[in-house]
Every structure is written in structure tokens, then in C-alpha cells.
Design a protein around this motif. Structure first.
Motif, PDB file in Angstrom:
ATOM      1  N   LEU A 190       0.829  -1.202   0.000  1.00  0.00           N
ATOM      2  CA  LEU A 190       0.000   0.000   0.000  1.00  0.00           C
ATOM      3  C   LEU A 190       0.861   1.248   0.000  1.00  0.00           C
ATOM      4  O   LEU A 190       1.887   1.314   0.670  1.00  0.00           O
ATOM      5  CB  LEU A 190      -0.902   0.024   1.229  1.00  0.00           C
ATOM      6  N   ASP A 191       0.397   2.245  -0.759  1.00  0.00           N
ATOM      7  CA  ASP A 191       1.017   3.559  -0.664  1.00  0.00           C
ATOM      8  C   ASP A 191       0.629   4.175   0.676  1.00  0.00           C
ATOM      9  O   ASP A 191      -0.199   3.657   1.412  1.00  0.00           O
ATOM     10  CB  ASP A 191       0.545   4.449  -1.815  1.00  0.00           C
ATOM     11  N   GLU A 192       1.226   5.289   0.996  1.00  0.00           N
ATOM     12  CA  GLU A 192       0.895   5.975   2.250  1.00  0.00           C
ATOM     13  C   GLU A 192      -0.604   6.285   2.303  1.00  0.00           C
ATOM     14  O   GLU A 192      -1.198   6.766   1.329  1.00  0.00           O
ATOM     15  CB  GLU A 192       1.703   7.266   2.356  1.00  0.00           C
ATOM     16  N   PHE A 193      -1.226   5.994   3.412  1.00  0.00           N
ATOM     17  CA  PHE A 193      -2.659   6.252   3.570  1.00  0.00           C
ATOM     18  C   PHE A 193      -2.928   6.697   5.005  1.00  0.00           C
ATOM     19  O   PHE A 193      -2.109   6.507   5.897  1.00  0.00           O
ATOM     20  CB  PHE A 193      -3.486   4.996   3.235  1.00  0.00           C
ATOM     21  N   ASP A 194      -4.089   7.301   5.197  1.00  0.00           N
ATOM     22  CA  ASP A 194      -4.472   7.807   6.510  1.00  0.00           C
ATOM     23  C   ASP A 194      -5.566   6.944   7.120  1.00  0.00           C
ATOM     24  O   ASP A 194      -6.424   6.412   6.414  1.00  0.00           O
ATOM     25  CB  ASP A 194      -4.983   9.250   6.412  1.00  0.00           C
ATOM     26  N   ILE A 195      -5.535   6.808   8.421  1.00  0.00           N
ATOM     27  CA  ILE A 195      -6.642   6.236   9.181  1.00  0.00           C
ATOM     28  C   ILE A 195      -7.417   7.403   9.775  1.00  0.00           C
ATOM     29  O   ILE A 195      -6.856   8.222  10.514  1.00  0.00           O
ATOM     30  CB  ILE A 195      -6.136   5.308  10.309  1.00  0.00           C
ATOM     31  N   VAL A 196      -8.682   7.508   9.438  1.00  0.00           N
ATOM     32  CA  VAL A 196      -9.498   8.621   9.910  1.00  0.00           C
ATOM     33  C   VAL A 196     -10.146   8.244  11.236  1.00  0.00           C
ATOM     34  O   VAL A 196     -10.807   7.217  11.357  1.00  0.00           O
ATOM     35  CB  VAL A 196     -10.580   8.985   8.870  1.00  0.00           C
ATOM     36  N   ALA A 197      -9.945   9.074  12.230  1.00  0.00           N
ATOM     37  CA  ALA A 197     -10.499   8.801  13.555  1.00  0.00           C
ATOM     38  C   ALA A 197     -12.013   8.992  13.564  1.00  0.00           C
ATOM     39  O   ALA A 197     -12.553   9.835  12.847  1.00  0.00           O
ATOM     40  CB  ALA A 197      -9.864   9.736  14.591  1.00  0.00           C
ATOM     41  N   SER A 198     -12.676   8.187  14.359  1.00  0.00           N
ATOM     42  CA  SER A 198     -14.107   8.380  14.570  1.00  0.00           C
ATOM     43  C   SER A 198     -14.312   9.623  15.439  1.00  0.00           C
ATOM     44  O   SER A 198     -13.634   9.786  16.456  1.00  0.00           O
ATOM     45  CB  SER A 198     -14.715   7.166  15.265  1.00  0.00           C
ATOM     46  N   PRO A 199     -15.227  10.504  15.061  1.00  0.00           N
ATOM     47  CA  PRO A 199     -15.508  11.680  15.916  1.00  0.00           C
ATOM     48  C   PRO A 199     -15.931  11.271  17.327  1.00  0.00           C
ATOM     49  O   PRO A 199     -15.712  12.024  18.277  1.00  0.00           O
ATOM     50  CB  PRO A 199     -16.644  12.383  15.169  1.00  0.00           C
ATOM     51  N   LYS A 200     -16.531  10.098  17.448  1.00  0.00           N
ATOM     52  CA  LYS A 200     -16.916   9.578  18.757  1.00  0.00           C
ATOM     53  C   LYS A 200     -16.190   8.259  18.988  1.00  0.00           C
ATOM     54  O   LYS A 200     -16.374   7.316  18.219  1.00  0.00           O
ATOM     55  CB  LYS A 200     -18.427   9.373  18.842  1.00  0.00           C
ATOM     56  N   ALA A 201     -15.384   8.186  20.028  1.00  0.00           N
ATOM     57  CA  ALA A 201     -14.652   6.961  20.318  1.00  0.00           C
ATOM     58  C   ALA A 201     -15.467   6.001  21.172  1.00  0.00           C
ATOM     59  O   ALA A 201     -15.172   4.804  21.228  1.00  0.00           O
ATOM     60  CB  ALA A 201     -13.336   7.282  21.031  1.00  0.00           C
ATOM     61  N   ILE A 202     -16.495   6.507  21.868  1.00  0.00           N
ATOM     62  CA  ILE A 202     -17.401   5.667  22.643  1.00  0.00           C
ATOM     63  C   ILE A 202     -18.829   6.102  22.350  1.00  0.00           C
ATOM     64  O   ILE A 202     -19.061   7.178  21.798  1.00  0.00           O
ATOM     65  CB  ILE A 202     -17.126   5.738  24.169  1.00  0.00           C
ATOM     66  N   ASN A 203     -19.777   5.239  22.719  1.00  0.00           N
ATOM     67  CA  ASN A 203     -21.208   5.519  22.522  1.00  0.00           C
ATOM     68  C   ASN A 203     -21.519   5.913  21.087  1.00  0.00           C
ATOM     69  O   ASN A 203     -22.246   6.888  20.834  1.00  0.00           O
ATOM     70  CB  ASN A 203     -21.689   6.613  23.479  1.00  0.00           C
ATOM     71  N   TYR A 204     -20.968   5.164  20.128  1.00  0.00           N
ATOM     72  CA  TYR A 204     -21.145   5.502  18.718  1.00  0.00           C
ATOM     73  C   TYR A 204     -22.026   4.515  17.950  1.00  0.00           C
ATOM     74  O   TYR A 204     -22.556   4.849  16.900  1.00  0.00           O
ATOM     75  CB  TYR A 204     -19.785   5.594  18.016  1.00  0.00           C
ATOM     76  N   ARG A 205     -22.217   3.311  18.473  1.00  0.00           N
ATOM     77  CA  ARG A 205     -22.953   2.297  17.707  1.00  0.00           C
ATOM     78  C   ARG A 205     -24.455   2.566  17.737  1.00  0.00           C
ATOM     79  O   ARG A 205     -25.057   2.692  18.802  1.00  0.00           O
ATOM     80  CB  ARG A 205     -22.668   0.890  18.242  1.00  0.00           C
ATOM     81  N   ASN A 260     -21.955   3.362  12.607  1.00  0.00           N
ATOM     82  CA  ASN A 260     -21.302   4.579  13.103  1.00  0.00           C
ATOM     83  C   ASN A 260     -21.697   5.728  12.189  1.00  0.00           C
ATOM     84  O   ASN A 260     -21.146   5.912  11.105  1.00  0.00           O
ATOM     85  CB  ASN A 260     -19.776   4.393  13.105  1.00  0.00           C
ATOM     86  N   LEU A 261     -22.672   6.508  12.647  1.00  0.00           N
ATOM     87  CA  LEU A 261     -23.237   7.563  11.799  1.00  0.00           C
ATOM     88  C   LEU A 261     -22.204   8.620  11.444  1.00  0.00           C
ATOM     89  O   LEU A 261     -22.119   9.061  10.296  1.00  0.00           O
ATOM     90  CB  LEU A 261     -24.425   8.216  12.520  1.00  0.00           C
ATOM     91  N   GLU A 262     -21.387   9.021  12.418  1.00  0.00           N
ATOM     92  CA  GLU A 262     -20.419  10.092  12.177  1.00  0.00           C
ATOM     93  C   GLU A 262     -19.360   9.672  11.150  1.00  0.00           C
ATOM     94  O   GLU A 262     -18.966  10.463  10.284  1.00  0.00           O
ATOM     95  CB  GLU A 262     -19.751  10.514  13.489  1.00  0.00           C
ATOM     96  N   VAL A 263     -18.895   8.425  11.246  1.00  0.00           N
ATOM     97  CA  VAL A 263     -17.909   7.941  10.282  1.00  0.00           C
ATOM     98  C   VAL A 263     -18.542   7.779   8.906  1.00  0.00           C
ATOM     99  O   VAL A 263     -17.903   8.057   7.879  1.00  0.00           O
ATOM    100  CB  VAL A 263     -17.287   6.608  10.767  1.00  0.00           C
TER     101      VAL A 263
END
Length: 303
Positions: free
Chosen positions: A106-121, A276-279
Motif C-alpha cells: 500500500l502507498d501511504e494512507f491515513d486512518i481517519v479517527a471516529s468523531p466519537k470513540a465511545i457511545n457511537y454504535r 457509526n453515523l459520524e464515520v
């Protein structure tokens, strides 16, 4: 027992170390840089499965657990690892899997953080089983189909845990029994909770058509849980799939309204919707940005 220093995290929720004789050890816990005391569970010619018995030197990235059921419950693998470090290791695991399994660098890529780390499901599925205190609604033990009680789970939307606990208590006061797949006895299979941030759909899944003490159950949920806007009974004779079968609405509209990127959706009990709505919003925005210079109005969703 053997003292090991953990090298890295790998796919499947394992950590990796090397034994004194040079064999690869896959451990059920621990984070990179930690020194642990581990016992041997299983062994093969090229690697060993080991259980962490004690953390001797903890990582600076280790944090306190967020719920009382970790690490017994299988809902989380790295809950006690700081979230930025989780993202770092997710990126490394993805790159390693593409390289080792797919033979793709893989070329360089980013992992995008979830705006909510808990209570997201937006959806949680709780299995019904006979616990020490009676009928219980929990999750499966890590890497197992054995259920375990869960208290204070932080995965689901805020309000889910209150609803789960109260419905568990109500069911204990009825004649309902947990469904036992081996014997075929009992009625209640699962409690599914779906939410949109303003209301919760509670779905009781039974093996057959009978829902014991239905009137009492409806009365207590309706009067004691204002968060529950609709209660649904799902009749599912299939033991392999949780969300399947014929449903009937016990109160409310039997649907959940969900808004996504300015569009309004009506979500019925067994429909698929991103958890995960925000993601999901970030994914849609990424796709729109990528298509910004595209010609035409067609998109292929290749999975």
C-alpha cells in the motif's frame, strides 16, 4: 510461565512476542513494549498461543478500562489502549494484511479517527442466556459463543445500557425463559437496540410466535422507559441469523427515522444501516470529494 516482551499488535486482536527458543507467541492481551508473564495454551510447529497472566511492565499508552466487562467480553480488543495508539496500530495491521495476504504494497494512507470513540454504535445485539442472577442479556465472551454478562457497555448510544438493564429486570419478573439452542427450550433469543440519538427501538427476538407475559412487558417498558419510542417482537426460527423473520409492532410506529447527509431514512427492524453515523458521514464526504471532477452521474460500489 515465561516472561515475554510484546513486539506488536496483529490481526485478530492478538499481540505478538517471541519466546526464548525463538518461536512466535500469539498472546490474548498486552500492548507493544509491555513485558508480560504468559502461560502456554496451545502450540504448533511455527507458533504458540499463550495467555497473559500478569503485566510486569505496562505501556505508557495503557489506560483504565471503560467498562466492567473488559476484557472478558468480546466487544472490544484494545479498550485499555489510548485511542490515538489504536489508530496507529490499525493502520499497521491493515498494511501488513495487504502485504502478507494480498501481496499488495500500500502507498501511504491515513486512518481517519471516529468523531466519537465511545457511545457511537447505532445498533447493539444482546444475547439472552441463563446467568447467575437469572435471565440475562449480555454479549459473547471473547473469541467464543459463550455468553457473558455486560454492565456499563460504552459501545452503544447513550441510553442503551439503561434500556438493556431495565428490560433484563422486567423479563426476570415474567415467565419468559432464555432460549437454549441445544435443548430447543425457552423463548427469548436476543434483545436488539437501535437508536438515532433521540429515540430507541427495542426489538425482542423469540424462537417462536409466543412472547410470555406480553401485556406486562409492554406496560412496563412503555411506562418506565421514555427513551423507547417503539417496541417490536421479532419471530425468528433461524438460529444462524439474528435479524431475520416476521415482526410485529407492540407499540410505537415500528420504524426508526434516521437522517444521513441531509437525507431522511425510515429504518425498519431488520434493515441494514451503518452503525457509526459520524464515520459514515465522513465516508460520504470523501466519496463526494473524489467524484468532484468526475464526468457522469454513475457510481460503482464494489465490495
Amino acid at each position: 510461565m515465561e516472561e515475554l516482551r510484546i513486539e506488536k499488535l496483529i490481526a485478530g486482536g492478538f499481540s505478538l512476542a517471541r519466546t526464548k527458543d525463538g518461536k512466535i507467541a500469539l498472546l490474548d492481551a498486552g500492548y507493544p513494549g509491555e513485558v508480560v508473564l504468559a502461560s502456554r495454551k496451545k502450540g504448533k510447529n511455527d507458533f504458540r498461543l499463550m495467555k497473559v497472566e500478569k503485566i510486569i511492565i505496562p505501556s505508557n499508552s495503557r489506560r483504565e478500562r471503560l467498562c466492567r466487562s473488559f476484557p472478558i467480553c468480546g466487544g472490544c480488543d484494545w479498550q485499555t489502549l489510548e485511542y490515538p495508539d489504536q489508530l496507529l496500530w490499525k493502520k499497521k495491521v491493515i498494511a501488513e494484511q495487504f502485504g502478507r495476504v494480498g501481496k499488495i504494497d500500500l502507498d501511504e494512507f491515513d486512518i481517519v479517527a471516529s468523531p466519537k470513540a465511545i457511545n457511537y454504535r447505532l445498533k447493539m445485539e444482546f444475547v439472552c442466556f441463563q446467568g447467575r442472577s437469572g435471565l440475562s442479556l449480555g454479549l459473547y465472551r471473547r473469541k467464543s459463543k459463550s455468553p457473558v454478562s455486560c454492565q456499563g457497555c460504552v459501545l452503544g448510544l447513550e441510553g442503551f445500557e439503561k434500556v438493556r438493564a431495565l428490560i433484563e429486570g422486567v423479563l426476570r419478573r415474567t415467565s419468559a425463559r432464555p432460549y437454549n439452542q441445544a435443548s430447543g427450550k425457552g423463548e427469548i433469543k436476543h434483545l436488539i437496540l437501535r437508536g438515532n440519538g433521540s429515540g430507541i427501538m427495542a426489538i425482542l427476538v423469540t424462537k417462536g410466535e409466543h412472547l410470555p407475559d406480553e401485556d406486562r412487558l409492554v406496560h412496563e417498558v412503555k411506562n418506565r422507559l421514555g427513551e423507547v419510542t417503539t417496541l417490536v417482537h421479532l419471530m425468528n426460527s433461524n438460529d444462524r441469523v439474528v435479524m431475520r423473520g416476521v415482526s410485529r409492532t407492540l407499540f410505537g410506529e415500528g420504524i426508526l427515522e434516521q437522517e444521513l447527509s441531509g437525507k431522511r431514512f425510515e429504518v425498519p427492524p431488520v434493515a441494514f444501516f451503518q452503525n457509526n453515523l459520524e464515520v459514515t458521514e465522513l465516508i460520504i464526504q470523501h466519496i463526494m470529494n473524489e467524484m468532484g471532477q468526475s464526468v457522469g452521474n454513475s457510481l460503482l460500489d464494489l465490495y
